[in-house]
Design an enzyme around this catalytic site. Structure first.
Site, PDB file in Angstrom:
ATOM      1  N   ASP A  39     -50.025   6.320 -38.341  1.00  0.00           N
ATOM      2  CA  ASP A  39     -50.382   6.844 -39.651  1.00  0.00           C
ATOM      3  C   ASP A  39     -51.768   6.349 -40.051  1.00  0.00           C
ATOM      4  OD1 ASP A  39     -47.962   8.165 -39.992  1.00  0.00           O
ATOM      5  OD2 ASP A  39     -46.993   6.406 -40.882  1.00  0.00           O
ATOM      6  N   TYR A  67     -44.917  -4.098 -33.659  1.00  0.00           N
ATOM      7  CA  TYR A  67     -45.716  -4.035 -34.870  1.00  0.00           C
ATOM      8  C   TYR A  67     -45.596  -5.331 -35.671  1.00  0.00           C
ATOM      9  CZ  TYR A  67     -45.207   1.066 -34.156  1.00  0.00           C
ATOM     10  OH  TYR A  67     -45.195   2.337 -33.644  1.00  0.00           O
ATOM     11  N   ASP A  81     -44.502   4.292 -47.933  1.00  0.00           N
ATOM     12  CA  ASP A  81     -45.577   3.339 -47.666  1.00  0.00           C
ATOM     13  C   ASP A  81     -46.509   3.297 -48.874  1.00  0.00           C
ATOM     14  OD1 ASP A  81     -47.329   5.521 -47.502  1.00  0.00           O
ATOM     15  OD2 ASP A  81     -47.375   5.535 -45.321  1.00  0.00           O
ATOM     16  N   ARG A 183     -41.843   2.438 -41.600  1.00  0.00           N
ATOM     17  CA  ARG A 183     -41.723   2.639 -43.051  1.00  0.00           C
ATOM     18  C   ARG A 183     -40.302   3.026 -43.434  1.00  0.00           C
ATOM     19  NH1 ARG A 183     -44.619   8.402 -43.926  1.00  0.00           N
ATOM     20  NH2 ARG A 183     -44.879   8.972 -41.750  1.00  0.00           N
TER      21      ARG A 183
END
Length: 321
Positions: A39, A67, A81, A183
């Site tokens: 993203d 991540y 988010d 997310r």
């Protein structure tokens, strides 16, 4: 012709498509693709393939990813988010560290996850996020994903200025299967704790065997284009098979050879998870799959004879989650 992988440290605010466009200019070729979309808010590892290496991207997309992230508990947003409008606020003052860790534990392992409604998943031929932007309410079906590791590193009580509530910021590391939405994990953790949640920071540190240590910023790549050569890239990504001169010749013309040592076992090479076959000089010749007592080429990379093996189509460019 320049071919190989470039491990990019994607900057915040750029789409993955933006990065591909920039790499096309830096590499001087249109044949560029990426493996695993990030993203715009996210930073970190984006694997980009150039020319022949775009054929490896299909096999990178399905690898696990790691991540680091920050989850804010106490606020929900339309996008799950920090880029989306806040839709609900609830004080997280009563949420304890033990409750957070229990919630994280419940979201670890094999789970069913509903992707964010503003994801790029297509619904009747149209991206979900486009439907949401047009005012449509979109609910996507749950899908199985695996959270190999969901580790809490720190919990901080903060005051969310926009919503004027007491919130919790939770720093985490997530190692997960392809197709996982971090997310959505933030959203689901917040919902489980009764206060809502969204992602405020996301950085991808690893895609398959490729890590942030290998990554370069776009500014660095503009000064010196660091390309991971095809053979090196494939050696790190797949099981390896060393060929003789005779086997190299046969495979370079798309013909079959004797199966590998793992044939007939769970570790056997398949069209979906092939072995990388190398000539005696270390050159990547082909990707092989075992079938019975033989190994057949899935893709052939032989110099001056590059071609697809018959009836084994593989996408040259592939975008992932």
């Amino acid at each position: 012709m320049l071919s190989g992988l470039v491990i990019v440290d994607k900057p915040q605010g750029w789409t993955s498509h933006d990065v591909v466009g920039r790499m096309r200019r830096l590499a001087g070729t249109r044949k560029v693709g990426h493996a695993g979309t990030l993203d715009p808010m996210a930073t970190g590892v984006l694997v980009v393939g150039i020319n022949k290496a775009t054929r490896l991207l299909t096999y990178i997309v399905g690898t696990s990813k790691t991540y680091t992230a920050t989850i804010r508990l106490g606020e929900s947003t339309v996008t799950d988010d920090a880029e989306g409008e806040v839709t609900a606020t609830r004080s997280a003052a009563s949420v304890t560290e033990d409750a957070v860790r229990a919630g994280v534990s419940a979201l670890t392992g094999e789970i069913e996850q509903v992707p964010s409604s503003v994801s790029a998943i297509k619904v009747n031929g149209e991206r979900a996020y486009a439907r949401v932007r047009s005012g449509e309410e979109v609910t996507l079906a749950a899908r199985p994903v695996t959270i190999h590791r969901f580790e809490v590193h720190g919990i901080r009580r903060v005051h969310a200025e926009e919503s004027d509530v007491e919130a919790l910021d939770v720093d985490v590391t997530v190692e997960c299967s392809s197709g996982t939405y971090i997310r959505a994990l933030a959203r689901d953790l917040g919902e489980a704790l009764g206060v809502g949640g969204h992602l405020t920071a996301l950085r991808r540190t690893q895609v398959g065997p490729y890590t942030l240590d290998q990554a370069h910023t776009l500014e660095q790549l503009a000064e010196e284009l660091d390309v991971l050569e095809m053979s090196q890239a494939a050696r790190a990504l797949m099981p390896n098979r060393e060929l003789s001169d005779e086997e190299t010749t046969e495979i370079s013309f798309g013909r079959r050879i004797a199966a590998g040592a793992d044939a007939g076992t769970p570790g056997a090479a398949t069209p979906e998870n092939p072995a990388a076959a190398f000539a005696p000089d270390g050159t990547l010749v082909a990707l092989l799959a075992d079938k019975g007592s033989y190994a057949k080429p899935v893709l052939v990379f032989a110099p001056d004879n590059e071609k697809r093996a018959p009836k084994q189509p593989v996408a040259e460019q592939q975008a992932g989650q």
